[in-house]
Enzyme design. Structure first.
Site, PDB file in Angstrom:
ATOM      1  N   SER A  31       0.796  -1.128  -0.310  1.00 38.90           N
ATOM      2  CA  SER A  31      -0.373  -0.003  -0.111  1.00 38.90           C
ATOM      3  C   SER A  31       0.704   1.045  -0.323  1.00 38.90           C
ATOM      4  O   SER A  31       1.996   1.366   0.031  1.00 38.90           O
ATOM      5  CB  SER A  31      -1.047  -0.438   1.069  1.00 38.90           C
ATOM      6  OG  SER A  31       0.383   0.649   2.364  1.00 38.90           O
ATOM      7  N   LYS A  32       0.376   2.793   0.151  1.00 39.44           N
ATOM      8  CA  LYS A  32       1.091   3.415   0.241  1.00 39.44           C
ATOM      9  C   LYS A  32       1.850   3.414   0.718  1.00 39.44           C
ATOM     10  O   LYS A  32       2.830   4.456   1.094  1.00 39.44           O
ATOM     11  CB  LYS A  32      -0.342   4.665  -0.029  1.00 39.44           C
ATOM     12  CG  LYS A  32      -0.897   4.701  -0.819  1.00 39.44           C
ATOM     13  CD  LYS A  32      -0.735   6.139  -2.021  1.00 39.44           C
ATOM     14  CE  LYS A  32      -1.611   6.931  -2.588  1.00 39.44           C
ATOM     15  NZ  LYS A  32      -2.768   5.519  -3.150  1.00 39.44           N
TER      16      LYS A  32
END
Ligand code: GLU
Ligand code: ZN
Length: 486
Positions: A252-253
């Site tokens: 994820s980010k």
């Protein structure tokens, strides 16, 4: 059997590593098996639909060099390839299920359903309470007379199980009583939910194999029940392992860039991304990991897929990228870094300028150092800007020396540079070495202050090459500026 596979993105966000991995494996599976690769746009969620996300799908795969044989942009015999243009098909399938009493209409209000959900949350019960499953025709007519448009729900059998044979996970079996009861398959606005549309289309488009992310595994038992209810034969499923960060959490980010557009902006080459993404859950053998797309098309095989989560290693991708940059021709690297140098205002937007000539000459030097294209302006800044203000005196001084000693070295280096005209790398380095010996110090203690003086930074392209590009006059000015600082 003809292999037909598809990538079925929902245009709700940017294409990211996981999606591209799914698309790539489907594409490669089709190519390696003489099959067809289909792009289908799953755009039935009108609230989350985004035109920019659709454009990003086209742009991303055009840039990566991955193309489909059938899709919304190029057509094909199984179109339309936008689900929003196939509503009549889903309606027909829902009607069949209604007629055969495998599905039923539900008239419950949003308020009632919300109440059910909060009660369910309290009592640990999931799903709908099947209230409308028992309605008779008279009750249904009376709801309709009140102007209520129903949704259609699938009857999940009370008994039995949904089972399928996954290419990677082997037999997967879920008891019907463990599935959330009676999911909506058609909404009151006539749009299908993901499940119905996905099943109807995979059937109608004659999809033979579904390679998709393991995120979807929990939906597959429901899909199997839909296939059974519709009397369709399901495709072979293959649920691909999760892509995680180094900490084992889903990528994820938090871990860094995840969308392809970000990698592209940072200066990753499409070949590097393709090569690295192909290794996320697939491997050829224990040693070979360097593959072009064309090679992957030949050697890809589903038997070599891995079950274990694939760890996304940003450093490894960077390493691949550096290799691909080094293997590119100087001309190509020039084209690739041009926009970065333009953005840094080192070279003007218009075509061939004297500055571009300087850059061309610098390519062989920077090519060796670049891991991403966006590092180019940093490495080449010294050619375009006066960097004498970019560092302070301490940075000139090697660890084992003091300011006075450093000054002595630079004063001794100065005439060597002044005497250069051809900048023969080996000869000049030999002179630096001799100078270091004379001053009882290491070569590095000569090179380092000079490097900072000339390029403004301790990490730069190779020094002699940098001096040659800069030219004697400017090099001497910078050495003098450094001496003055000490
Ligand atoms: N539309 C789904 C997605 O966004 C498709 C999942 C599948 O491949 O079935 O990934
Ligand atoms: Zn109901």
């Amino acid at each position: 059997m003809t292999v037909r596979v598809r990538y079925a993105p929902s245009p709700t966000g940017l294409q990211h590593i996981g999606g591209v991995r799914t698309a790539l494996f489907n594409y490669l599976f089709a190519r390696a098996n003489g099959g067809r690769f289909v792009l289908r746009i799953e755009d039935t969620d009108r609230e989350r639909y985004s035109q920019a996300a659709l454009q990003d799908i086209y742009d991303t795969f055009a840039w990566l060099g991955v193309s489909w044989d059938e899709g919304p942009d190029c057509g094909g015999p199984y179109g339309p390839y936008f689900q929003s243009q196939r509503l009549d098909r889903y309606r027909r399938a829902a009607d069949t299920l209604l007629q055969e009493e495998k599905a039923y209409e539900c008239f419950c209000s949003a308020k009632r359903l919300a109440g059910l959900r909060s009660e369910g949350a309290r009592d640990g019960v999931v799903g709908y309470d099947r209230h409308c499953r028992a309605l008779n025709e008279q009750q249904r007519s009376s709801y309709r007379a009140q102007g209520i448009t129903p949704v259609v729900r699938l009857k999940i059998p009370d008994q039995g199980a949904a089972a399928f044979d996954d290419m990677l996970l082997n037999t997967v079996k879920r008891k019907c009583k463990d599935l959330s009861p009676d999911p909506i398959i058609l909404k009151s606005d006539g749009f299908p939910t993901y499940h119905l549309a996905n099943v109807v289309d995979d059937h109608e488009m004659e999809i033979s194999h579904v390679l998709r992310a393991q995120e979807w595994l929990s939906s597959t038992p429901l899909h199997i029940l839909l296939y059974e209810a519709l009397q369709y034969e399901p495709p072979r499923y293959c649920h691909l392992p999760f892509v995680t960060g180094k900490d084992g959490q889903k990528l994820s980010k938090r871990h860094g860039a995840t969308s392809v557009i970000e990698f592209r902006k940072q200066g990753y080459l499409p070949e590097a991304l393709i090569n690295y993404i192909a290794l996320l859950g697939w491997s050829y053998d224990d040693s070979r990991e360097y593959f072009s797309l064309a090679e992957l098309e030949k050697v890809f095989s589903a038997e070599k897929l891995n079950k274990a989560p694939a760890v996304f290693d940003y450093k490894k991708l960077e390493w691949f990228n550096g290799n691909y940059i080094r293997e590119s021709s100087d001309e190509r690297v020039l084209e690739l870094i041009r926009p970065y140098l333009q953005a840094a205002r080192f070279i003007p937007k218009d075509a061939d300028t004297a500055e571009a000539g300087v850059v061309r000459a610098a390519i062989p030097l920077v090519k060796e150092r670049l891991k991403t294209l966006s590092e180019a302006p940093g490495l080449l800044r010294f050619l375009f800007e006066d960097v004498t203000g970019a560092y302070n005196a301490e940075e000139l001084v090697p660890k084992e020396m003091d300011a006075a000693g450093t000054k002595t070295i630079l004063l001794a280096v100065r005439p060597l540079i002044a005497a250069q005209d051809d900048y023969d790398g080996e000869a000049l380095e030999a002179e630096f070495r001799a100078l270091a010996d004379r001053h009882n110090t290491k070569l590095g203690n000569v090179m380092m202050p000079l490097r900072v003086a000339v390029t403004g930074s301790r990490s730069s392209p190779p020094l002699v090459g940098s001096l040659r590009l800069l030219g004697t006059e400017r090099a001497l000015q910078r050495v003098d500026a450094a001496i003055a600082k000490l």
